[in-house]
Enzyme design. Structure first.
Site, PDB file in Angstrom:
ATOM      1  N   SER A 108       0.850  -1.176   0.000  1.00 60.61           N
ATOM      2  CA  SER A 108       0.000   0.000   0.000  1.00 60.61           C
ATOM      3  C   SER A 108       0.886   1.225   0.000  1.00 60.61           C
ATOM      4  O   SER A 108       2.006   1.194   0.502  1.00 60.61           O
ATOM      5  CB  SER A 108      -0.874  -0.030   1.257  1.00 60.61           C
ATOM      6  N   ARG A 119     -22.607  -5.690 -45.658  1.00 60.67           N
ATOM      7  CA  ARG A 119     -21.607  -5.068 -44.766  1.00 60.67           C
ATOM      8  C   ARG A 119     -22.357  -4.088 -43.878  1.00 60.67           C
ATOM      9  O   ARG A 119     -23.190  -3.316 -44.365  1.00 60.67           O
ATOM     10  CB  ARG A 119     -20.515  -4.319 -45.560  1.00 60.67           C
TER      11      ARG A 119
END
Lengths: 442, 442, 442, 442
Positions: A272, A311
Site C-alpha cells: 500500500s 456489410r
C-alpha cells in the site's frame, strides 16, 4: 498518444504488444502479401508483383497514428493502409503497385488481420492457462485432506476440504478453457470475399485464390465470406466472458479467504502507498476487475452482431475495441491468477481453527440427519436447536451439549455422537468428488 | 505498444491526447503538487517541500509503460508514480522527498487525476455539441416546410416535415447534453481521504488541507471521500450512454435516408477501397459503432459499483478503461455527427417523390378519419380499403380512386377530398411541434 | 398478478407455459419425488416414504404466489415448497414426512428444477428451428439465380443472389443452433450435493443416491455438485445470445428489404391501428426486440457468475429471471422468424429493378478490375470515375458511357465490355458459395 | 401461465400488482377514456361518445393472456385492446364505437399506459426509500462513536466509525434517490401524436386535445410526441441502475460484516432448509441479485434506444419487459434493504475486538506519519516495519513494540506514542465527515 496507463491492470505486456499498432499493421500487411502471392499462384497477377508487394509489406516505419487518423474519413483503417503500401510498391516497382489489394475489400484485410491477431493472443493465453491449471491441480492434491469450513451465503456450513474447493476451480477453468480454445479454433478463418462477398472481381479464379490465401496465412478457408455473420467472433468473446467469470470466482474466493479475520489463504499481493502493514490481494483485484468488465464487453459484441445486408454500418465498426479489450482483460486476469496460484500461502491451521470457533454448530445438520430417522424431523430439529442454544449459553461445544441431552444420546448412535464435530468424519464424498473433478473423463 | 489503431474510430485525436499516458501522469502529478501546496498552506509540511514537489511534478521524461508495468504488482499506478516523483524530489532536495504524497492514499491521486481528466474530456466534447446543435437548428429551420414521409416500422406513414424530424433530434440531443453536463459537473469533485477515508493521517488539519487542495485543483470539496461510492462517475458514464444513444438514432435515420433507393439525405461520407462509385455513411458508422458499445460500457461500470467497505477489490480497478472508452466513444460519435450534420445534403425533391410514389396510400388514415364521423369506423375502413385496392389495380392515385367512389364522395367534405393527398394539407401540428421542440422552455 | 401482457412479444404461449408457476412447481416436486425414490433404492429411506412422497408430489392446488411470497423471507422458493410438500405427506402418512427433501439443500431442488425446465424449453425451440432451417433452405434453392444488389453500409454494391443471402442466414443459424444444442445438452446435469456439496448428510450412500437420482430425472450425473460454478448455464444463456443475434440479423435484413422504397421482400406482417394501408414487419419487430434484449441478459448472467465459496449471496439469486427471459425471448424470436420465413413474399422483379436503377454504377468495380491490369490502377480509376460522371449527367448507363470512351474500349476486352452491367455476368463464385453454405461438411 | 415464482426475489407483491395484466389493461383503458373526454371537450367527438367510452373502460373481465396472444400478430397489445374496448362500446352504444381510440396510434396508448404505470411503481418505491433513509440516519447517529476497522481491498486499515460508514450509505442512497425521483418526474409525460407524430388526424384541434388529455391523466404535455426518442425512459432505467448499485454496495458490506469470522452486524436473515444453525443474509441476497441484474437491464434499454424514423422496428418492442424488470428489481432490493436496516443487529464489541486482534498493526500508518517529519520517510518505514515484525514475533502490540525501540520513542511525541493504538485517537475528521454526509447542503 498511447493509453498504456489506463489499461495498466487490463492487459499484460505481451498482450499489449499483440494488439499494438505495429502488430496490427503487420498483420494487415501479412494479409496483403499473402494475397499477392496467392493471386500470383493462381495466375491473376504477375509473380513479380507478388514479390514486390511481399517485399514492401513491412510495418516498419509506418505511422499507426496517422493511419488511425485517416481511418475516420472512410470508416476503415484498410484504406489508408492500402494507400501506404501502394505508395511503397510504387516507389520500387511502379508496374506492380496496381496489384496491391487486388480484388479484396477493406473488410477482408481488416477481419483477416484481426483473426491472425486473435490467434497470437490465444497462444499467449495458452501458456498461462496451462501454468494455472498445473499449479491448481498440485494445490488440490496437496490439500486433499485439509479440512475447512464450507461457506454458503458467506455463513459457515459443514466442512469441505480445500482440495475439493480447488478441484472445483480446476474443473470450471478446464471447461472454460475448452470453450475458449474451441471458439478460438473456430474463429481462425479467413475473410476474403471482395466487395459483395462473391469474389466476382477475380472472375473464375476467386475460389482458388481464397484457398491459397488461407493456406498461406495458416487459416481455415470458410464455406463463404462472413462479412455480416459475426457469430464465430461472438462465440470467442462470449467464451472469454465465461472463462473470466470463473477466474473472477476463484479471485473472489481467495480474496475472501485472505480477509484478516478469516486468514485461510494469502496471495503474495501488493503493498500500500500509505499502510506499511498491508498486503493487498492485488492479483485478485486484477482478475475481479476483468470479470467486472467482461459481461459488458460481451454485451457490446452481441449487440453489434445485428448487421445489415452484406456489410454493416456501425455494428462491424464497433468490434475492434471490444475484441481487443476482451482478450486483453482475459489474459490479464489469467496471468494474475496464474501468479497468485503459484505463490498462494495456505493456512491449514486457520482453516481448522475457523471450524472450531463455530463450536460445532456447523455439525447441526449432521445431528439432525442422524436423528431424523429415529425421532422424526421436527423433534430432531427441536433437539438440535436446544443443543445449539445450550452450546451458545454455556460455551460448551455442540457435541458436548448433545451428550448432555438424554433424548439426543438415545437418538444418535454412540460412535457417531462421539465424533459428531470431527470434521474428517463429516466429509461425505468430498475426496471422490475431488478426484472426479480433476479427471472429468473417468 | 500503443493501440491507437484499434481505437481509430473510437476516439478522436483530441480525446486520445486527453487520455494519453502523458496526460494522465501529468494529472496525477498535478494532484501531488497541489496536495503539497495545500499542506504547506495548512502548515502540515514546509513551504520548501511544496516548492520542491511542485517543481518536480512534470510528466516529461516519465515512462508510462514502465509505470503501467509496475502497477500490476500493487494494483495501482499511484505507487510507482509516487516512487518516481519521490526519486525526483530526492535528487534535488532530499529533505523534501519525505513529504511527497503526504497523508494521501493511492486512490486519492488516481481518482482525482481521473476526475481532472474527465473535466478536460468534457470540455472537448462541449465544443462539438454546440456545433452540432447549432447546425441542426439551422437545418430544422431551413426545412420547416420540406415535406417527407413519416416512416413507422420502416413503412410509409402520413407525412411530416424534415424540419420536424431534425427538431426531434435537436431536442433529444439537448436533453442528453444537459444530463451529460450536469453529471460532469457533479463528478468534478476532489477525492481525498487517506487510508480509510477519515483523513486521520493529517491529524486535525485534514479538512483544511482538503479544502485548499480542492480549490487549487478547481474541484468541488465533497461532503466526504467517496472511495467506494462511485455513483457520480456512474451517472456520468450513464449520461454518455443516453447521449450516444441519441447520436446513434440520428445516425441510423441518416444512414437509412441515404440508402440509394430512398435518397433523401446524404452525408459527405467516405469512399470504398474497391468501389469507385460508392459514398459510404462513414460518420454514421462511427456514431452507430459508439452507440453499439456504450450500453455494454455502462453495464460494466454499474456492475463494478458494488464495492466493498472502504476500498474495493476489483470493482474500482475495473473503472479506468470503461470511463476512458465511454468518453472517447461518445466524443468520437459526437465529432463525427457534427461533421456529418454540417455537410449533410438534403434532397427535398426525393422526399416529395417518395411520398408521391406511394400513390396517396399514406393518406388512407386521413380519409378514414374524415369519413368515420359520418359513416362509422367499419364502413369507413371498407371504403378506404376499396379505394386502396382500386388505386393499386388501376395505377390511379388514392385520391382519384376515392373521387370515383360515390360513397366516399358523399362521406368526405369536397374541399378536403380534393386535397386528400396533398402532403402540406396533412401536417397537423408539425410546425408548432417543431418550434416547441427547438424552444422547450416556451 | 400475472404479467403475461408485459411479455406479450417476449414469449410464446408454449414457453410461457414451460416457465409458469405450475410448471416450475412440478419440476421441483419431480425432483423431490425422484430423490425419495433414489434414496429408497439406496436404502437410505423406507420404500413406503418414497411412495408417499411420490404420491404427494403434484403441483395441483399449490399456490405459486404464496410460495413466491414466502421465498423472500428465506431467499429461496425451495423452503416454502418443501414445507408444502411435507405438510401434504404429513397428512397422508405422517411417518414418511420426515424423509421429504432428505439430505438435499435448497439449491439442489431449485437448480435441478431449472435444468429440467430448460430441457423442456429447448425441446420447444427445437421444432421451430427445424422449421425455420427447412424453410430457408428451400427459399435459398428457389432463389439460387435471383439476382439482387449486394448492399454494403446500406449502399449499392455489386450484385449477389438472394439465394446466397439466404444461405448465409442458414449457415449462421445452423452454427448458432449447434451451439445452443450443445450448451443445452451440457447443461442437462443434475444438481445434488447437500449443504456444502459433499453429500455428507447421506453418509457413504451419497454417490449412489446421486447416480440413481440423475437416472430417474433423465439428467447427467456430474463430476461433482456445481453450486457456485455456473458456467454450463452461462454457456447456454450466451448461446441464446449468439443465436438470437443471427435471428436479429435476418430480421434486420428482411425489414430493410421490406421498406416501401426497396420493396424486395415482404413478410405477412401485422396491421396498424390507424393506417389501413399499412403492413408492418411485426415478426421482424419481435425478433429484433429479442436481439436487443439478449446482450443485456447475457451480461446479467455473466456478472452473476462470480459466486462466493460454496453458495453465493446474490449471484445465484439473480439467475432465474435471466434464464427464463433469455430462453423465452429466444424462442419468441425464433417462432416469429419461422412464421415470417414461411410466408415471405420475394419480389424478384424489384430486386432486378433496383440493380437497374443504379444505372450500372455498381459495376464500376468490375470495370476497374478489368482495366487495372492493362492501364494501371490510377488511370483505371480515372476512366471509371469519368464514365460514372457521364452516366449521371446523360442518363446513359455506365456501360454505355464506357462504350463511348475510346480509352475504356481499348482497356476492356470487348465481350466483357458488352456485358459489363449484366448482373448474371458478375456473380463470381456466388452459387458455389451458396451450396457450400448449405452443406458446410462438403 | 403466471411466472410469479421465477420472479419471487425479483419483485414485491405491491410491484407485481402494479405490473400485472389487470393493472396495465386498466392503464391503457384509462388513456382511452381520457382521450375520449379530451376529444369531447375539444369538440372532436360527441360528449355522448366520451361517456360511453369512459363507462366501458374497465379492465374487469378482460383476458390479458388472450390480448397478449393477439399482440404477437400485430406487434402491439394496443390493437387487440382497442378491439375489445370497441366491441364493448358497440354493445351498449353502437354509434359511439367509432370514436374509440380516435386519432391516436397504438404507441400513444401503450407508451402513456407505461408512463402511468411507472408513476405508480415510483410511488411504491418512495415509501420504502423514506423508511430506509430514516432508519439508516438513526443508525448512523446511534453509532457515531462506534469504532470499527476500516477495510480496504478487504484488508484491515485504520479505524473508522460505523456511523461514518452508514452515513456514506445514506448520502449515496439520497443522491441515487434524487436521480431516480428526478428521472421519474421527467418521464411523467404524455405520449400522443397519432400515426406520424403530427396529430394530423385531428386537424387543427390536435394540440387542444393533447393538452386536455395530459391534464386528465395527470401527466405533463411534452413539446412534441417522443415515439422514437426514449431518453426520458432511458434516464429512468439508468437511475434504477445507479440506485440499485448503491443498494448492492450496502448489501455487500452487510453480508461481509455478517460473516461468522467478522461478526460485526447481522441482518435478521432467513433460515436454511438443511442447516438449523444458520441465519442467511437473505435480504442482502435479494439486493445483490438486483444489483447483478440491473446493469444488463440498463444495457438492454440503451441498446434499444437507437430507433428508426418515426416508430422503431424492434427497439420499441423490446422496452416493456426491461422497464418492468428494472423497476421491480429495484423495488425488491429496496424493500429488502429497508427491512434489513430496520432489524440490523450491530455488534460494537466485535467491531472493537476485530481492531484489537490486529494487535495495533493498522496504526502503522499513524506511526509512520508521525515519524516522517522528524526522521524522513524511508527511516520511518524501516522503524515501522521493524516494530510490526517484533509485534508479530513477540505477540506484543504494535504500540508496545514501538515503545521498546529507542529510535521510535525519539521520533514520536510521547503523548501520541502512548495512545498510538487507541482507535478513538485516530479517527481524523470522521465525525465531521459523517455529519456532512447526512447534511449535504451544509
Amino acid at each position: 498518444m498511447s493509453s498504456r496507463l489506463i489499461d495498466s491492470l487490463a492487459t499484460t505486456d505481451a498482450l499489449a504488444e499483440v494488439f499494438s499498432d505495429q502488430s496490427l499493421l503487420q498483420a494487415m500487411l501479412d494479409f496483403e502479401a499473402a494475397l499477392a502471392r496467392a493471386e500470383a499462384k493462381a495466375g491473376v497477377i504477375p509473380d513479380r508483383a507478388a514479390e514486390a508487394i511481399s517485399a514492401a509489406a513491412s510495418a516498419d516505419g509506418l505511422d499507426g497514428a496517422a493511419i488511425a487518423r485517416e481511418a475516420r474519413g472512410s470508416g476503415t483503417v484498410s484504406i489508408p493502409l492500402v494507400s501506404a503500401l501502394t505508395a511503397r510498391v510504387q516507389a520500387t516497382d511502379a508496374a506492380s503497385a496496381r496489384f496491391v489489394h487486388f480484388g479484396a475489400t477493406s473488410q477482408d484485410v481488416a477481419d483477416s488481420a484481426m483473426v491472425l491477431t486473435i490467434q497470437r493472443a490465444h497462444a499467449t493465453l495458452s501458456g498461462d492457462h496451462a501454468r494455472l491449471e498445473r499449479t491448481l491441480r498440485q494445490l488440490s492434491d496437496r490439500h486433499a485432506r485439509t479440512v475447512m469450513l464450507g461457506r454458503t451465503l458467506l455463513q459457515p456450513a459443514p466442512p469441505i476440504t480445500f482440495g475439493l474447493k480447488v478441484a472445483g476451480w480446476v474443473a470450471a477453468l478446464v471447461r472454460g478453457w475448452k470453450r475458449l480454445e474451441s471458439a478460438s479454433r473456430e474463429s481462425a478463418v479467413l475473410q476474403f470475399g471482395g466487395a459483395s462477398g462473391t469474389l466476382a472481381a477475380l472472375g473464375n479464379r476467386g475460389l482458388d485464390v481464397s484457398r491459397a490465401l488461407a493456406a498461406d496465412l495458416g487459416l481455415r478457408n470458410p464455406e463463404a465470406p462472413w462479412h455480416t455473420h459475426r457469430d464465430r467472433l461472438g462465440a470467442l468473446v462470449s467464451a472469454c466472458g465465461l472463462y473470466t467469470a470463473t477466474l473472477g470466482k476463484v479471485a473472489r474466493d481467495i480474496s475472501l479467504l485472505m480477509q484478516d479475520e478469516v486468514g485461510e489463504a494469502t496471495e503474495r499481493g501488493g503493498g500500500s502507498s500509505t499502510m506499511p502493514h498491508k498486503r493487498n490481494p492485488a492479483a485478485c483485484a486484477v482478475a475481479l476487475a476483468a470479470s467486472t468488465r467482461l459481461p459488458g464487453l460481451v454485451a457490446a459484441f452481441l449487440a453489434g452482431m445485428v448487421q445489415e445486408h452484406e456489410r454493416a454500418v456501425g455494428g462491424w465498426h464497433a468490434e475492434w475495441p471490444t475484441i481487443a479489450d476482451a482478450l486483453q482483460a482475459t489474459g490479464s486476469a489469467l496471468s494474475a491468477m496464474a501468479d497468485a496460484a503459484a505463490e498462494l500461502s495456505v493456512h491449514a491451521d486457520r482453516m481448522r481453527a475457523n471450524i472450531e470457533r463455530t463450536n460445532g454448530a456447523v455439525f447441526a445438520e449432521r445431528a439432525m440427519m442422524l436423528m431424523t430417522d429415529s425421532v422424526g424431523r421436527e423433534p430432531a430439529r427441536r433437539l438440535v436447536t436446544d443443543a445449539l442454544a445450550r452450546s451458545r449459553e454455556t460455551g460448551k461445544t455442540f457435541g458436548e451439549a448433545l451428550l448432555a441431552m438424554p433424548d439426543a444420546v438415545r437418538a444418535i448412535p454412540a460412535d457417531e455422537l462421539r465424533t459428531i464435530d470431527v470434521p474428517e468424519e463429516y466429509l461425505g464424498a468430498a475426496e471422490t468428488l475431488r478426484v472426479q473433478l480433476l479427471n472429468p473423463e473417468l
